[in-house]
Design a protein around this motif. Structure first.
Motif, PDB file in Angstrom:
ATOM      1  N   GLU A 186       0.812  -1.213   0.000  1.00 10.83           N
ATOM      2  CA  GLU A 186       0.000   0.000   0.000  1.00 10.83           C
ATOM      3  C   GLU A 186       0.852   1.273   0.000  1.00 10.83           C
ATOM      4  OE1 GLU A 186      -3.296   0.184  -0.277  1.00 10.83           O
ATOM      5  OE2 GLU A 186      -3.355  -2.011  -0.481  1.00 10.83           O
ATOM      6  N   GLN A 187       1.940   1.262   0.787  1.00 10.27           N
ATOM      7  CA  GLN A 187       2.713   2.480   1.012  1.00 10.27           C
ATOM      8  C   GLN A 187       3.986   2.544   0.167  1.00 10.27           C
ATOM      9  OE1 GLN A 187       1.496   4.849   2.908  1.00 10.27           O
ATOM     10  NE2 GLN A 187       3.225   6.271   2.696  1.00 10.27           N
ATOM     11  N   GLY A 188       4.451   1.405  -0.292  1.00 12.56           N
ATOM     12  CA  GLY A 188       5.714   1.346  -1.021  1.00 12.56           C
ATOM     13  C   GLY A 188       6.857   0.871  -0.163  1.00 12.56           C
ATOM     14  N   ALA A 189       6.750   1.088   1.158  1.00 11.57           N
ATOM     15  CA  ALA A 189       7.780   0.637   2.097  1.00 11.57           C
ATOM     16  C   ALA A 189       7.163   0.529   3.481  1.00 11.57           C
ATOM     17  CB  ALA A 189       8.970   1.594   2.122  1.00 11.57           C
ATOM     18  N   ALA A 190       7.653  -0.425   4.269  1.00  9.44           N
ATOM     19  CA  ALA A 190       7.176  -0.614   5.640  1.00  9.44           C
ATOM     20  C   ALA A 190       8.291  -1.255   6.452  1.00  9.44           C
ATOM     21  CB  ALA A 190       5.926  -1.494   5.674  1.00  9.44           C
ATOM     22  N   GLY A 191       8.310  -0.949   7.754  1.00  9.78           N
ATOM     23  CA  GLY A 191       9.362  -1.510   8.589  1.00  9.78           C
ATOM     24  C   GLY A 191       8.917  -1.747  10.009  1.00  9.78           C
ATOM     25  N   ALA A 192       9.589  -2.677  10.654  1.00 11.65           N
ATOM     26  CA  ALA A 192       9.307  -2.991  12.048  1.00 11.65           C
ATOM     27  C   ALA A 192      10.056  -2.031  12.959  1.00 11.65           C
ATOM     28  CB  ALA A 192       9.732  -4.428  12.356  1.00 11.65           C
ATOM     29  N   ILE A 193       9.417  -1.636  14.040  1.00 14.41           N
ATOM     30  CA  ILE A 193      10.058  -0.804  15.054  1.00 14.41           C
ATOM     31  C   ILE A 193       9.788  -1.401  16.423  1.00 14.41           C
ATOM     32  CG2 ILE A 193       9.997   1.354  13.750  1.00 14.41           C
ATOM     33  CD1 ILE A 193       7.466   2.105  15.376  1.00 14.41           C
ATOM     34  N   ARG A 194      10.654  -1.045  17.375  1.00 20.66           N
ATOM     35  CA  ARG A 194      10.475  -1.429  18.772  1.00 20.66           C
ATOM     36  C   ARG A 194      10.807  -0.229  19.645  1.00 20.66           C
ATOM     37  NH1 ARG A 194       7.935  -4.902  21.190  1.00 20.66           N
ATOM     38  NH2 ARG A 194       9.548  -5.255  22.746  1.00 20.66           N
ATOM     39  N   PRO A 195      10.221  -0.144  20.837  1.00 19.90           N
ATOM     40  CA  PRO A 195      10.556   0.969  21.739  1.00 19.90           C
ATOM     41  C   PRO A 195      12.036   0.921  22.121  1.00 19.90           C
ATOM     42  CG  PRO A 195       8.580  -0.198  22.478  1.00 19.90           C
ATOM     43  CD  PRO A 195       9.178  -1.028  21.396  1.00 19.90           C
ATOM     44  N   LEU A 196      12.622   2.095  22.312  1.00 21.43           N
ATOM     45  CA  LEU A 196      14.006   2.149  22.780  1.00 21.43           C
ATOM     46  C   LEU A 196      14.070   1.689  24.234  1.00 21.43           C
ATOM     47  CD1 LEU A 196      15.285   5.556  21.339  1.00 21.43           C
ATOM     48  CD2 LEU A 196      15.945   3.258  20.612  1.00 21.43           C
ATOM     49  N   VAL A 197      15.067   0.895  24.536  1.00 16.17           N
ATOM     50  CA  VAL A 197      15.261   0.435  25.902  1.00 16.17           C
ATOM     51  C   VAL A 197      16.083   1.444  26.698  1.00 16.17           C
ATOM     52  CG1 VAL A 197      16.296  -1.370  27.338  1.00 16.17           C
ATOM     53  CG2 VAL A 197      15.072  -1.991  25.236  1.00 16.17           C
ATOM     54  N   SER A 198      17.105   2.004  26.065  1.00 17.44           N
ATOM     55  CA  SER A 198      17.986   2.960  26.742  1.00 17.44           C
ATOM     56  C   SER A 198      17.888   4.328  26.075  1.00 17.44           C
ATOM     57  CB  SER A 198      19.438   2.480  26.689  1.00 17.44           C
ATOM     58  OG  SER A 198      19.577   1.206  27.299  1.00 17.44           O
ATOM     59  N   THR A 199      18.184   5.357  26.827  1.00 14.80           N
ATOM     60  CA  THR A 199      18.213   6.711  26.285  1.00 14.80           C
ATOM     61  C   THR A 199      19.438   6.870  25.382  1.00 14.80           C
ATOM     62  OG1 THR A 199      17.102   7.608  28.225  1.00 14.80           O
ATOM     63  CG2 THR A 199      18.355   9.160  26.875  1.00 14.80           C
ATOM     64  N   SER A 221      14.816   0.805  14.917  1.00 16.25           N
ATOM     65  CA  SER A 221      14.446   0.183  13.639  1.00 16.25           C
ATOM     66  C   SER A 221      14.853  -1.286  13.672  1.00 16.25           C
ATOM     67  CB  SER A 221      15.147   0.896  12.484  1.00 16.25           C
ATOM     68  OG  SER A 221      14.840   0.273  11.254  1.00 16.25           O
ATOM     69  N   GLU A 222      13.894  -2.163  13.346  1.00 18.28           N
ATOM     70  CA  GLU A 222      14.135  -3.604  13.389  1.00 18.28           C
ATOM     71  C   GLU A 222      13.844  -4.210  12.020  1.00 18.28           C
ATOM     72  OE1 GLU A 222      15.394  -4.924  16.050  1.00 18.28           O
ATOM     73  OE2 GLU A 222      14.899  -3.557  17.688  1.00 18.28           O
ATOM     74  N   MET A 223      13.949  -5.509  11.949  1.00 22.76           N
ATOM     75  CA  MET A 223      13.569  -6.270  10.765  1.00 22.76           C
ATOM     76  C   MET A 223      12.402  -7.180  11.144  1.00 22.76           C
ATOM     77  SD  MET A 223      15.322  -5.628   8.070  1.00 22.76           S
ATOM     78  CE  MET A 223      16.731  -4.642   7.573  1.00 22.76           C
ATOM     79  N   PRO A 224      11.545  -7.527  10.164  1.00 24.33           N
ATOM     80  CA  PRO A 224      11.677  -7.359   8.726  1.00 24.33           C
ATOM     81  C   PRO A 224      11.255  -5.968   8.245  1.00 24.33           C
ATOM     82  CG  PRO A 224       9.647  -8.496   9.201  1.00 24.33           C
ATOM     83  CD  PRO A 224      10.349  -8.320  10.511  1.00 24.33           C
ATOM     84  N   GLN A 225      11.712  -5.648   7.023  1.00 19.66           N
ATOM     85  CA  GLN A 225      11.246  -4.483   6.298  1.00 19.66           C
ATOM     86  C   GLN A 225      10.716  -4.952   4.949  1.00 19.66           C
ATOM     87  OE1 GLN A 225      14.591  -1.805   6.166  1.00 19.66           O
ATOM     88  NE2 GLN A 225      14.429  -1.281   8.344  1.00 19.66           N
ATOM     89  N   LYS A 263       5.716   3.088   6.164  1.00 15.55           N
ATOM     90  CA  LYS A 263       4.788   2.836   7.263  1.00 15.55           C
ATOM     91  C   LYS A 263       5.540   2.050   8.330  1.00 15.55           C
ATOM     92  CE  LYS A 263       0.879   2.188   9.517  1.00 15.55           C
ATOM     93  NZ  LYS A 263       0.167   3.305  10.185  1.00 15.55           N
ATOM     94  N   LEU A 264       5.525   2.545   9.573  1.00 19.61           N
ATOM     95  CA  LEU A 264       6.248   1.890  10.665  1.00 19.61           C
ATOM     96  C   LEU A 264       5.272   1.130  11.552  1.00 19.61           C
ATOM     97  CD1 LEU A 264       8.699   4.793  11.611  1.00 19.61           C
ATOM     98  CD2 LEU A 264       9.059   2.889  10.009  1.00 19.61           C
ATOM     99  N   ILE A 265       5.577  -0.123  11.812  1.00 17.99           N
ATOM    100  CA  ILE A 265       4.671  -1.007  12.562  1.00 17.99           C
ATOM    101  C   ILE A 265       5.424  -1.568  13.759  1.00 17.99           C
ATOM    102  CG2 ILE A 265       3.224  -3.058  12.454  1.00 17.99           C
ATOM    103  CD1 ILE A 265       3.121  -2.668   9.410  1.00 17.99           C
ATOM    104  N   GLN A 266       4.844  -1.403  14.934  1.00 14.78           N
ATOM    105  CA  GLN A 266       5.505  -1.929  16.132  1.00 14.78           C
ATOM    106  C   GLN A 266       5.466  -3.446  16.114  1.00 14.78           C
ATOM    107  OE1 GLN A 266       5.522   0.231  19.735  1.00 14.78           O
ATOM    108  NE2 GLN A 266       5.077  -1.559  21.013  1.00 14.78           N
ATOM    109  N   GLY A 267       6.642  -4.028  16.251  1.00 17.11           N
ATOM    110  CA  GLY A 267       6.761  -5.478  16.204  1.00 17.11           C
ATOM    111  C   GLY A 267       6.776  -6.106  17.578  1.00 17.11           C
ATOM    112  N   PRO A 268       6.615  -7.433  17.634  1.00 15.98           N
ATOM    113  CA  PRO A 268       6.632  -8.163  18.907  1.00 15.98           C
ATOM    114  C   PRO A 268       8.060  -8.361  19.409  1.00 15.98           C
ATOM    115  CG  PRO A 268       6.366  -9.698  17.094  1.00 15.98           C
ATOM    116  CD  PRO A 268       6.351  -8.319  16.483  1.00 15.98           C
ATOM    117  N   PRO A 269       8.230  -8.742  20.671  1.00 18.72           N
ATOM    118  CA  PRO A 269       9.580  -8.981  21.219  1.00 18.72           C
ATOM    119  C   PRO A 269      10.334 -10.103  20.499  1.00 18.72           C
ATOM    120  CG  PRO A 269       7.963  -8.805  22.989  1.00 18.72           C
ATOM    121  CD  PRO A 269       7.184  -8.876  21.714  1.00 18.72           C
ATOM    122  N   THR A 270       9.615 -10.951  19.777  1.00 25.39           N
ATOM    123  CA  THR A 270      10.256 -12.085  19.096  1.00 25.39           C
ATOM    124  C   THR A 270      11.173 -11.660  17.958  1.00 25.39           C
ATOM    125  OG1 THR A 270       8.240 -12.281  17.761  1.00 25.39           O
ATOM    126  CG2 THR A 270       8.456 -13.749  19.632  1.00 25.39           C
TER     127      THR A 270
END
Length: 456
Positions: A186-199, A221-225, A263-270
């Motif tokens: 839909e967007q042309g690009a998408a990627g997995a993200i996760r919250p930062l653990v450290s500042t 920024s995580e994978m997959p993209q 489009k950025l999508i929050q991914g699971p801890p896995t």
């Protein structure tokens, strides 16, 4: 950690890694057990989500050219063995089991091309093509993208969406792949993200604090993209030599050179990545835990065997293991040959070894042992002082010989003997002991105990 003799190119590469990785302390900020590794093929597990419908071609690029410097090991981590199988094979399986993914390009260093080809053949990966990588991560990914769209390939084989993933992130799940693929289309690009653990902080050239970033505004920024093929191809066509040499973020290339805002999508801890030695230990623990969650008990229809299996089912349930009890593996029950990794042959008659031999034959035909070592436990109910087979006392050599032959086929055979007792409390203790031994054998998959007849 044991290495199968039928895998000569990998045997011996990791003799010291298990000992070394246990010396690392755990990082409290890093999940050591993020989730379940999906071991069964799509549609075979009761716990799998409903199959997704994807009406466009999707392919995968797995860059696997890393040297594993941060693990401190000589062997690149993607080739480290877990339960007799390289880590990269687990990652490939996570994608192969997704029916709507049509092909997987694995990009490896030229010196590892033969090794990777051997892995594909040994574990019968059917969707994989191996191509040589480049001198940097971006060059390797670009080689994979080019391989998917090279001239001469049928137009129908060209993917609409390309998923890019790390070879050392083996615990990706189909549901999240679906979200990335659909968003990329839909967007042309998408990627997995996760919250930062450290500042995140910035430092001056002299090594002092310059400023810090507000953690709530930023993500890792995580994978997959995922990208449409045209976007990722054009991004690499237009990017600079500096990008190829020093860049790591594919989403940035799509934005800078194609104007595609991902489009950025929050991914699971896995989605965590095997990076350090402690991660190798965590990955092995997850794989072992997943393989040990269920088993199948075969009774042969004997009333005594059914009673014992029912008592054992209750006892292992208290140890968080599911046990299915069936009379045999014929008809619809043959599905268990493809679903389970652990089998318990409950025997109360004089043909116990022939029953096990039949089970081993069925397991070999199912070819499940190609992917993981299977566990077979012969539980023998003895009503007298001697356990006999064909009218003779069962010699330890008999089960040992059978176990030695099975081990060559990646099947680990163990034996447990218990005596029938009219004393209810004594009988319950014996069954509980069988459950404990069974759980430990399935969990540890110890080569040292193969062929042993243990007493409960």
């Amino acid at each position: 950690m044991k290495f199968p003799t039928h895998f000569p190119h990998i045997s011996g590469l990791m003799e010291d890694h298990h000992k070394k990785m246990q010396s690392d302390s755990c990082d409290p900020d890093r999940p050591t057990h993020p989730g379940t590794f999906p071991t069964c093929e799509a549609g075979r597990s009761d716990h799998q989500p409903a199959e997704r419908s994807v009406d466009f071609p999707v392919s995968v690029v797995l860059p696997a050219g890393g040297t594993g410097e941060r693990t401190g090991l000589q062997t690149p981590k993607q080739f480290c063995l877990f339960m007799g199988r390289p880590l990269i094979s687990y990652t490939i399986q996570a994608f192969e089991r997704v029916s709507w993914i049509q092909s997987i390009v694995v990009v490896v260093a030229r010196e590892h091309m033969d090794l990777m080809t051997d892995i594909v053949q040994q574990f019968q990966h059917t969707k994989v093509r191996v191509v040589p990588g480049g001198s940097t991560r971006h060059r390797s990914i670009y080689n994979g993208v080019l391989a998917l769209g090279e001239e001469g390939r049928p137009v129908a084989d060209k993917p609409k969406v390309v998923l890019i993933h790390d070879a050392v992130r083996p615990f990706v799940e189909e549901d999240f792949l679906y979200k990335i693929a659909m968003a990329a289309k839909e967007q042309g690009a998408a990627g997995a993200i996760r919250p930062l653990v450290s500042t995140v902080i910035a430092t001056t050239s002299e090594g002092y604090l310059d400023h810090s970033l507000e953690r709530a505004k930023y993500r890792a920024s995580e994978m997959p993209q995922g990208f449409t093929y045209d976007v990722i191809y054009q991004a690499y066509q237009k990017c600079s030599e500096s990008d190829f040499e020093f860049g790591t973020e594919c989403l940035h290339l799509a934005l800078q050179y194609c104007g595609t805002n991902a489009k950025l999508i929050q991914g699971p801890p896995t989605l965590w990545k095997v990076t350090y030695k402690r991660d190798l230990a965590a990955a092995e623990s997850i794989i072992k835990d997943t393989l040990s969650r269920s088993a199948c008990a075969i009774t042969g229809g004997s009333a005594q065997a059914v009673t014992l299996a029912g008592a054992l089912q209750k006892a292992v349930g208290a140890l968080n293991m599911e046990l299915a009890v069936i009379p045999d593996l014929t008809g619809e029950n043959g599905w268990y040959l493809l679903k389970d990794w652990n089998f318990i042959q409950v025997s109360v008659n004089r043909s116990c070894l022939s029953e096990v031999e039949a089970l081993l034959t069925d397991l070999e035909a199912a070819k499940q042992a190609l992917l993981h070592p299977l566990v077979v436990i012969l539980v023998l109910l003895n009503g007298s002082d001697e356990l006999s087979v064909s009218g003779r006392a069962l010699e330890p050599e008999a089960i040992m010989d059978l176990a030695s032959a099975a081990k060559l086929r990646n099947i680990l055979l163990y034996g447990i003997q218990l005596h029938q007792s009219e004393d209810t409390q004594r009988w319950e203790r014996s069954v509980s002991r069988v459950a404990e031994i069974t759980s430990a054998l399935i969990r540890d998959r110890s080569p040292a105990l193969v062929g042993q007849l243990l007493q409960a």
